[in-house]
Design an enzyme around this catalytic site. Sequence first.
Site, mmCIF file in Angstrom:
data_model
loop_
_atom_site.group_PDB
_atom_site.id
_atom_site.type_symbol
_atom_site.label_atom_id
_atom_site.label_comp_id
_atom_site.label_asym_id
_atom_site.label_seq_id
_atom_site.Cartn_x
_atom_site.Cartn_y
_atom_site.Cartn_z
ATOM 1 N N GLU A 181 0.822 -1.216 0.000
ATOM 2 C CA GLU A 181 0.000 0.000 0.000
ATOM 3 C C GLU A 181 0.854 1.264 0.000
ATOM 4 O O GLU A 181 0.655 2.173 0.803
ATOM 5 C CB GLU A 181 -0.976 -0.044 1.177
ATOM 6 C CG GLU A 181 -1.898 -1.248 1.067
ATOM 7 C CD GLU A 181 -2.976 -1.335 2.130
ATOM 8 O OE1 GLU A 181 -3.193 -0.344 2.839
ATOM 9 O OE2 GLU A 181 -3.597 -2.408 2.237
ATOM 10 N N ASN A 202 1.171 5.972 7.652
ATOM 11 C CA ASN A 202 -0.093 5.293 7.329
ATOM 12 C C ASN A 202 0.017 3.780 7.415
ATOM 13 O O ASN A 202 -0.996 3.087 7.371
ATOM 14 C CB ASN A 202 -0.522 5.618 5.897
ATOM 15 C CG ASN A 202 -0.733 7.099 5.692
ATOM 16 O OD1 ASN A 202 -1.448 7.721 6.449
ATOM 17 N ND2 ASN A 202 -0.086 7.658 4.693
ATOM 18 N N HIS A 420 -17.988 -10.531 5.196
ATOM 19 C CA HIS A 420 -16.715 -9.880 5.518
ATOM 20 C C HIS A 420 -16.019 -10.613 6.652
ATOM 21 O O HIS A 420 -16.619 -10.822 7.712
ATOM 22 C CB HIS A 420 -16.927 -8.408 5.917
ATOM 23 C CG HIS A 420 -15.631 -7.682 6.125
ATOM 24 N ND1 HIS A 420 -15.377 -6.898 7.224
ATOM 25 C CD2 HIS A 420 -14.504 -7.655 5.380
ATOM 26 C CE1 HIS A 420 -14.146 -6.404 7.127
ATOM 27 N NE2 HIS A 420 -13.598 -6.848 6.019
ATOM 28 N N GLU A 422 -12.678 -10.000 8.604
ATOM 29 C CA GLU A 422 -11.417 -9.342 8.970
ATOM 30 C C GLU A 422 -10.715 -10.292 9.937
ATOM 31 O O GLU A 422 -11.235 -10.585 11.016
ATOM 32 C CB GLU A 422 -11.678 -7.982 9.619
ATOM 33 C CG GLU A 422 -10.447 -7.281 10.169
ATOM 34 C CD GLU A 422 -9.320 -7.123 9.159
ATOM 35 O OE1 GLU A 422 -9.484 -6.369 8.198
ATOM 36 O OE2 GLU A 422 -8.246 -7.764 9.344
ATOM 37 N N HIS A 490 -8.066 -8.675 1.052
ATOM 38 C CA HIS A 490 -7.375 -7.403 1.325
ATOM 39 C C HIS A 490 -6.141 -7.702 2.167
ATOM 40 O O HIS A 490 -6.079 -8.726 2.835
ATOM 41 C CB HIS A 490 -8.302 -6.419 2.032
ATOM 42 C CG HIS A 490 -9.196 -5.713 1.069
ATOM 43 N ND1 HIS A 490 -9.427 -4.356 1.116
ATOM 44 C CD2 HIS A 490 -9.899 -6.181 0.011
ATOM 45 C CE1 HIS A 490 -10.245 -4.026 0.121
ATOM 46 N NE2 HIS A 490 -10.555 -5.109 -0.549
ATOM 47 N N GLU A 491 -5.159 -6.789 2.100
ATOM 48 C CA GLU A 491 -3.841 -7.050 2.687
ATOM 49 C C GLU A 491 -3.385 -8.450 2.261
ATOM 50 O O GLU A 491 -2.998 -9.288 3.079
ATOM 51 C CB GLU A 491 -3.845 -6.928 4.219
ATOM 52 C CG GLU A 491 -4.186 -5.540 4.723
ATOM 53 C CD GLU A 491 -5.685 -5.228 4.598
ATOM 54 O OE1 GLU A 491 -6.492 -6.095 4.951
ATOM 55 O OE2 GLU A 491 -6.036 -4.131 4.129
ATOM 56 N N GLU A 515 -9.430 3.941 0.126
ATOM 57 C CA GLU A 515 -9.515 4.222 1.565
ATOM 58 C C GLU A 515 -8.510 5.290 2.010
ATOM 59 O O GLU A 515 -8.791 6.074 2.918
ATOM 60 C CB GLU A 515 -9.312 2.932 2.376
ATOM 61 C CG GLU A 515 -7.969 2.258 2.131
ATOM 62 C CD GLU A 515 -7.761 0.960 2.921
ATOM 63 O OE1 GLU A 515 -8.680 0.529 3.627
ATOM 64 O OE2 GLU A 515 -6.656 0.395 2.821
#
Length: 713
Positions: A181, A202, A420, A422, A490-491, A515
């Site tokens: 990222e 970040n 989702h 996470e 994601h990631e 984001e």
Amino acid sequence: MQHVLPRFSSLICFCLLTLTLLNCSIQPEPKLQSPDENISVAFSLSEAGVPEYQIAYKDKSVILPSRMGFEIQDQIPLKDGFRIAEMNYRMEDETWAMPWGEQDSVRNQYNEMQIVLEETKAPNRKINVVFRAFNDGIGFRYEFPEQPNMKDILITDENTQFNLTGDHKVWWQPGDWDIYEHLYSATNFSEIDAISKQNDPNLKASYIPENAVNTPVTMKTAEGIYLSFHEADLTDYAGMTLKVDASNNSMMSELVGSERLGGKAAISAPFNTPWRTIQIADRAGDLIESKMVLNLNEPNAIGDVSYFTPMKYVGIWWEMHLGKSTWDMEGSQSMNTFTNTGEIRTNHGATTENAMRYIDFAAANGIKGLLVEGWNTGWDKWINTDDREGVFDFMTPYADYDFEKVMAYAREKGVEVIMHHETSAAPLTYEKQMDVAYKFMKDNGMNSVKTGYVGKIIPKGEYHHGQWMVRHYHKVLEEAAKMKIAINAHEPIKATGKRRTYPNAIAREGLRGQEFNAWAADGGNPANHLPTIAFTRMLSGPIDFTPGIFNIKFDEYKPDNQVSTTLAHQLALYVVIYSPIQMLADLPEHYTENGKPHPALQFIRDVGVDWSVSNVLEGEVGEYVTIARKERGSGNWFVGGITDEEGRTETISLDFLEPGKTYEAILYEDGTDAHWDTNPRAYAIRSMDVTSTDTVEVVLAPGGGFALSLKGK
Ligand code: NOJ
Ligand code: CA
């Protein structure tokens, strides 16, 4: 698959090979050419028996002689003293169908050369190097054959060198072991300084140990040739970064490590490494059209994936990033510090009522999917702690989220809810619960899941891009495939074309997504971000970027942050970025103008997500790009163009349209005086009838873009 005799120079090699086998003192110089004979790769052994390869394009060198070798724990390095024991040639020319994708089918055409190397002295270990020459680049990998002196080994370094022919212009991001990222930098090769990118405020999980770059890394030579370096079929190995020797125009593979393993990759022969890939093109757009990385992966191993439908979706998502609402219900600080608001507040986003509001919006606009983040308990407990095992169970909804009611309402309205998960970067917790969590999804009619891995990996000493996590991401794909579930990670680990083998790998993040515009301390993504991404990150595979922000400045939520593009640029991203899932990232209330649906929303309603043809009409890395795609089924075309901070005028030739047919064209363009910063929401809409002989002239504002829909009449 065909086994045929080699052609041209390969024939000479075969004669040499015969000599070699009779008289071991003469070594052949194996060569391979692409089917169109533009690209050639030559392999040789130095006097000391060191393997080397070099690559030429249209008779000009693009990779100078470069070494290959390995360091292995408790063994002498596998790097010299070799002889060529055997050479094998093969050709392939097949076409395979994409279950969903940028095009209906892909031609996989290459010439292959396998070189069997053997140490001339004890322990006489063997290793094969396999090259595939395509018309759009070269892939090569190492094979460790089964043999007595090398069974279970720990690779402590792979030393594959890439010697460049000059101080090329490079679009690079640091070789981070945990995260992709980062913004891309555009510098000459000699100026790459990845270490200067450490400590990005970040990126809490970032780890950059060397002056190395992540792949894909794209370059342009002084002669105007484009090169992009990456890897294909990363399944059970460490991800590769490329260590930069800035003063010698040279790169060396630098595998992501593991402190727990004490090395880079533990392998058991027989074993094949991922392919090392070099895309080569005269036109920047050809890099995007290339399917070489996909072709270097195995065919579909999981069969029918029609349980997944390419779709647009809305999400209870951007509102948490803006700080309008929270992921957790408890009003804890933890996840909310992610949005830098610093305040404690209870304003849970994933409530039953809010989910129903999004469902109404989706149903009213023909949008198929809904993602709900923060639906399950645990969000108050993670992020600021190292003890993140067991935080999420992927089964228990928050008290104010009536899971059954939301699912029933979605069903009634024809909307599919996306799960989702996470994981809070605690993969062991996830692996323990995966089967139950996937069964829960299927029992409730859910076919796809967005996974997330925010934070440093637990256990300590492992990295997002190391072999241990590569195995985890692969396991997720396999287990999900068994349950007929599609994964949007994601990631993630970077895409390496595995969607060919596992077409349930639908999309991933793995870049600085939308984001960052909501909360990044550095002001977010500059206007040249996506024109760079298209020629770098996007070469690896589909991107869940989450486009479509209409409330560009969102001052009511975050006066210091904004999206640095125009509204028309946001529309164009639905065509420019390839993904079989595309979010309408903004809040439902932001898709309005004067109390009515925003006129530009019509483009997002119309635009396709599954394509039979994709053409890159023009582009320059980091500056601008225009892509035209033909929708599967309808045959409608959509064109998207974006530019960096420079405004420009483009003339689009519509010669890709079906000759003789009339199309209703609607052009969504930047309004007069539009500008990414001073006037980002100014837009204009023009309608006209066009045919394949027409051209359309369009003015792109600084940070602007355009979107064109072409419906057959
Ligand atoms: C980071 C992801 O990129 C983002 O999409 C998600 O909302 C948060 N993690 C929470 O999982
Ligand atoms: Ca992320």
